[in-house]
Design an enzyme around this catalytic site. Structure first.
Site, PDB file in Angstrom:
ATOM      1  CB  SER A   5      -1.003   0.141   1.197  1.00 38.09           C
ATOM      2  OG  SER A   5      -0.159  -0.149   2.390  1.00 38.09           O
ATOM      3  CD  GLU A   7       0.707   7.566   5.266  1.00 45.42           C
ATOM      4  OE1 GLU A   7       0.788   6.486   5.839  1.00 45.42           O
ATOM      5  OE2 GLU A   7       1.186   8.619   5.841  1.00 45.42           O
ATOM      6  CG  HIS A  67      -4.287   8.632   6.846  1.00 45.73           C
ATOM      7  ND1 HIS A  67      -3.063   8.733   7.432  1.00 45.73           N
ATOM      8  CD2 HIS A  67      -4.106   7.919   5.915  1.00 45.73           C
ATOM      9  CE1 HIS A  67      -2.155   7.749   6.759  1.00 45.73           C
ATOM     10  NE2 HIS A  67      -2.962   7.269   5.664  1.00 45.73           N
ATOM     11  NE  ARG A  97      -2.791  12.069  20.519  1.00 44.54           N
ATOM     12  CZ  ARG A  97      -1.673  12.153  20.831  1.00 44.54           C
ATOM     13  NH1 ARG A  97      -1.901  12.035  22.033  1.00 44.54           N
ATOM     14  NH2 ARG A  97      -0.744  12.753  20.560  1.00 44.54           N
ATOM     15  CG  ASP A  99       0.547  14.445  16.819  1.00 48.54           C
ATOM     16  OD1 ASP A  99       0.715  14.090  17.949  1.00 48.54           O
ATOM     17  OD2 ASP A  99       1.291  14.129  15.739  1.00 48.54           O
ATOM     18  CD  GLN A 166       6.333   7.075  12.786  1.00 42.80           C
ATOM     19  OE1 GLN A 166       6.033   7.173  11.734  1.00 42.80           O
ATOM     20  NE2 GLN A 166       5.377   8.245  13.248  1.00 42.80           N
ATOM     21  CG  PHE A 206       9.734  13.805   8.223  1.00 41.24           C
ATOM     22  CD1 PHE A 206       9.269  15.132   8.175  1.00 41.24           C
ATOM     23  CD2 PHE A 206       9.809  13.252   6.889  1.00 41.24           C
ATOM     24  CE1 PHE A 206       8.900  15.617   7.200  1.00 41.24           C
ATOM     25  CE2 PHE A 206       9.197  13.989   5.760  1.00 41.24           C
ATOM     26  CZ  PHE A 206       8.607  14.869   5.752  1.00 41.24           C
ATOM     27  CG  HIS A 256       1.571   2.025   4.705  1.00 41.64           C
ATOM     28  ND1 HIS A 256       0.148   2.079   4.122  1.00 41.64           N
ATOM     29  CD2 HIS A 256       1.587   3.198   5.135  1.00 41.64           C
ATOM     30  CE1 HIS A 256      -0.111   3.147   4.096  1.00 41.64           C
ATOM     31  NE2 HIS A 256       0.879   3.817   4.858  1.00 41.64           N
TER      32      HIS A 256
HETATM   33  P1  FAD Z   1      -3.273   7.021  20.250  1.00 38.60           P
HETATM   34  O1  FAD Z   1      -3.246   5.520  19.862  1.00 38.60           O
HETATM   35  O2  FAD Z   1      -4.520   7.678  20.756  1.00 38.60           O
HETATM   36  O3  FAD Z   1      -2.138   7.358  21.285  1.00 38.60           O
HETATM   37  C1  FAD Z   1      -1.496   8.606  21.426  1.00 38.60           C
HETATM   38  C2  FAD Z   1      -0.703   8.565  22.763  1.00 38.60           C
HETATM   39  O4  FAD Z   1      -1.685   8.435  23.786  1.00 38.60           O
HETATM   40  C3  FAD Z   1       0.430   7.584  23.099  1.00 38.60           C
HETATM   41  O5  FAD Z   1       1.472   7.855  23.760  1.00 38.60           O
HETATM   42  C4  FAD Z   1      -0.286   6.362  23.953  1.00 38.60           C
HETATM   43  O6  FAD Z   1       0.308   5.463  24.566  1.00 38.60           O
HETATM   44  C5  FAD Z   1      -1.337   7.471  24.590  1.00 38.60           C
HETATM   45  N1  FAD Z   1      -2.616   6.977  25.188  1.00 38.60           N
HETATM   46  C6  FAD Z   1      -3.442   6.096  24.341  1.00 38.60           C
HETATM   47  N2  FAD Z   1      -4.585   6.024  25.181  1.00 38.60           N
HETATM   48  C7  FAD Z   1      -4.415   6.470  26.275  1.00 38.60           C
HETATM   49  C8  FAD Z   1      -5.009   6.558  27.489  1.00 38.60           C
HETATM   50  N3  FAD Z   1      -6.196   5.959  27.607  1.00 38.60           N
HETATM   51  N4  FAD Z   1      -4.590   7.120  28.603  1.00 38.60           N
HETATM   52  C9  FAD Z   1      -3.255   7.594  28.599  1.00 38.60           C
HETATM   53  N5  FAD Z   1      -2.671   7.639  27.570  1.00 38.60           N
HETATM   54  C10 FAD Z   1      -3.058   6.843  26.241  1.00 38.60           C
HETATM   55  N6  FAD Z   1      -1.120  12.157  12.018  1.00 38.60           N
HETATM   56  C11 FAD Z   1      -1.812  13.011  11.485  1.00 38.60           C
HETATM   57  O7  FAD Z   1      -2.288  14.247  11.760  1.00 38.60           O
HETATM   58  N7  FAD Z   1      -2.608  12.819  10.199  1.00 38.60           N
HETATM   59  C12 FAD Z   1      -2.273  11.485   9.570  1.00 38.60           C
HETATM   60  O8  FAD Z   1      -2.932  11.540   8.423  1.00 38.60           O
HETATM   61  C13 FAD Z   1      -1.250  10.809  10.063  1.00 38.60           C
HETATM   62  N8  FAD Z   1      -1.339   9.438   9.727  1.00 38.60           N
HETATM   63  C14 FAD Z   1      -0.393   8.543  10.408  1.00 38.60           C
HETATM   64  C15 FAD Z   1      -0.410   7.274   9.574  1.00 38.60           C
HETATM   65  C16 FAD Z   1       0.378   6.200  10.307  1.00 38.60           C
HETATM   66  C17 FAD Z   1       0.375   5.016   9.904  1.00 38.60           C
HETATM   67  C18 FAD Z   1       0.934   6.396  11.652  1.00 38.60           C
HETATM   68  C19 FAD Z   1       1.833   5.734  12.406  1.00 38.60           C
HETATM   69  C20 FAD Z   1       1.000   8.018  12.270  1.00 38.60           C
HETATM   70  C21 FAD Z   1       0.171   8.913  11.679  1.00 38.60           C
HETATM   71  N9  FAD Z   1      -0.011  10.047  12.201  1.00 38.60           N
HETATM   72  C22 FAD Z   1      -0.847  10.942  11.578  1.00 38.60           C
HETATM   73  C23 FAD Z   1       0.544  10.493  13.594  1.00 38.60           C
HETATM   74  C24 FAD Z   1      -0.272  10.243  14.737  1.00 38.60           C
HETATM   75  O9  FAD Z   1      -1.366  10.940  14.579  1.00 38.60           O
HETATM   76  C25 FAD Z   1       0.374  10.719  15.779  1.00 38.60           C
HETATM   77  O10 FAD Z   1       1.620   9.625  16.073  1.00 38.60           O
HETATM   78  C26 FAD Z   1      -0.247  10.760  17.165  1.00 38.60           C
HETATM   79  O11 FAD Z   1       0.616  11.710  18.116  1.00 38.60           O
HETATM   80  C27 FAD Z   1      -0.828   9.724  17.661  1.00 38.60           C
HETATM   81  O12 FAD Z   1      -1.717   9.089  16.993  1.00 38.60           O
HETATM   82  P2  FAD Z   1      -2.407   7.586  17.595  1.00 38.60           P
HETATM   83  O13 FAD Z   1      -3.460   7.338  16.592  1.00 38.60           O
HETATM   84  O14 FAD Z   1      -1.352   6.568  17.604  1.00 38.60           O
HETATM   85  O15 FAD Z   1      -2.877   7.982  18.913  1.00 38.60           O
END
Ligand code: FAD
Length: 276
Positions: A5, A7, A67, A97, A99, A166, A206, A256
Site C-alpha cells: 500500500s 501513502e 486517514h 488521534r 497531533d 510508524q 521528521f 506500507h
Molecule cells: P493514540 O493511539 O491515541 O495514542 C497517542 C498517545 O496517547 C500514545 O502515547 C498512547 O500511549 C497514549 N494513550 C492512548 N490511550 C491512552 C489512555 N487511555 N490514557 C493515557 N494515554 C493514552 N497524524 C496526522 O495528523 N495525520 C495523519 O494522517 C497521520 N497518519 C499517520 C499514519 C500512520 C500509519 C502513523 C503511524 C501515524 C500517523 N499520524 C498522522 C501521526 C499520529 O497522529 C501521531 O503519532 C499521534 O501523536 C498519535 O496518534 P495515534 O493514533 O497513535 O494515537
C-alpha cells in the site's frame, strides 16, 4: 509477491497536484492493495483529504483510504465526514488521534484513537475496515513502553482490523513489538510502515518530530555522502530494501510505503525487491 500500500498526502497547489498524479500513475503499476491519504488537523485542510481520496479513486482507479484523526474535532464533524466517506464508497479508514499544532486549541470531543475507532464502529458497524497506528519504538508521548503497548491493544479491542507502524530502520524493533502484542492477545496483522530515504536532512527532521530512530551507521554514511544525491539515493534504497527483505522473511504480512508523493524512492526499493 508481498501486498503493498502507498501513502500520499493531500496536495494544495497545482504543482503539488501534478506531482501526486505523476506518483500515483507510476506507483499504480505495482498493483497496490490500496492507497491512503493523510489528514491534517483542523479547518480548511479537512476537505483536502476527502477531495484527494475521491480523485485517487475516480481518476486513477485506486482504492483510497482516508486517514482520519480526532484531535480538534467535534463528534458532529467526524460524523459528517464519515457519512461523506460512506457515500463516496470508501471502504477503509486509517483512524488516528493526530497531533494538535504546538498543543494549542480545543483538544476535541474524542481524546484517543481508541475512542475514534469505537465511535466509527458504533456509527457504522463493519462498513469500514479500520487501520490503527502502531509504534515499534514507542510513541514519543507515551509515559512508558508497556503502557503504550496496552494503549495499542485498546485500539484493537475497540475494533481496529489491522495496524500500520510508524517507520523504523531497525527490524528488531518491529519483531519485538509484534511478539509483545501477540503475548497480550492481539492477533491482527501489523504492517510495517516503510520510509524510503531520498533526502536525509528532511528525514532527520521528521524523525526528531515523530521519535523514529535513525541508526548511527546510516546517519554517518549519509553525512559522508553530503551533497552527492545519487549516492544518498542508492545507499538509501539498498538499506531500505534490505530492511524490507528481513521484515518479509520474518513474517511481515504486507508493506506500507510513506511515499511523500514521490514515486522514485519507493520504486528504487521495490525494484531491488524484484517487484518489476
Ligand atoms: P493514540 O493511539 O491515541 O495514542 C497517542 C498517545 O496517547 C500514545 O502515547 C498512547 O500511549 C497514549 N494513550 C492512548 N490511550 C491512552 C489512555 N487511555 N490514557 C493515557 N494515554 C493514552 N497524524 C496526522 O495528523 N495525520 C495523519 O494522517 C497521520 N497518519 C499517520 C499514519 C500512520 C500509519 C502513523 C503511524 C501515524 C500517523 N499520524 C498522522 C501521526 C499520529 O497522529 C501521531 O503519532 C499521534 O501523536 C498519535 O496518534 P495515534 O493514533 O497513535 O494515537
Amino acid at each position: 509477491m508481498t501486498a503493498l500500500s502507498f501513502e500520499f498526502y493531500p496536495p494544495k497547489t497545482d504543482d503539488q497536484r501534478a506531482q501526486l498524479d505523476r506518483a500515483a500513475t507510476r506507483l499504480k503499476a505495482y498493483a497496490p492493495d490500496y492507497v491512503s491519504c493523510t489528514f491534517g488537523a483542523g479547518g480548511s485542510t479537512l476537505s483536502y483529504t476527502s477531495e484527494t481520496v475521491r480523485h485517487l479513486n475516480q481518476h486513477h482507479g485506486l482504492p483510497a483510504a482516508p486517514h482520519l484523526s480526532c484531535v480538534g474535532g467535534t463528534r458532529e464533524e467526524i460524523r459528517e465526514l464519515l457519512k461523506l466517506y460512506r457515500a463516496i464508497g470508501v471502504k477503509r479508514i486509517v483512524a488516528l488521534r493526530g497531533d494538535l499544532p504546538s498543543g494549542m486549541g480545543y483538544p476535541g470531543d474524542l481524546r484517543y484513537a481508541a475512542d475514534l475507532i469505537a465511535f466509527i464502529r458504533a456509527e457504522h458497524g463493519d462498513a469500514f475496515r479500520i487501520e490503527a497506528a502502531a509504534y515499534p519504538e514507542t510513541h514519543p508521548q507515551a509515559s512508558d513502553a508497556l503502557s503504550d503497548l496496552r494503549h495499542f491493544k485498546a485500539k484493537i479491542d475497540a475494533g481496529a482490523d489491522a495496524a500500520i507502524t510508524q517507520y523504523f530502520y531497525n527490524p528488531d524493533a518491529y519483531f519485538h513489538f509484534v511478539d509483545a502484542v501477540r503475548r497480550l492477545g492481539v492477533e491482527v496483522p501489523i504492517i510495517p510502515g516503510i520510509m524510503p530515504i531520498s533526502n536525509f536532512s528532511q528525514l532527520r527532521r521528521f524523525s526528531e518530530q515523530c521519535g523514529a530512530e535513525i541508526p548511527r551507521w546510516i546517519a554517518k554514511r549519509m553525512q559522508a555522502y553530503a551533497d552527492d544525491a545519487d549516492a544518498v539515493r542508492a545507499f538509501g534504497a539498498d538499506v531500505v530494501a534490505a530492511l524490507c527483505e528481513r521484515l518479509v522473511a520474518g513474517g511481515a504480512p504486507a508493506l506500507h510505503f510513506y511515499t511523500l508523493n514521490l514515486a522514485r524512492p519507493t520504486r528504487a526499493v521495490l525494484q531491488r525487491l524484484g517487484h518489476g
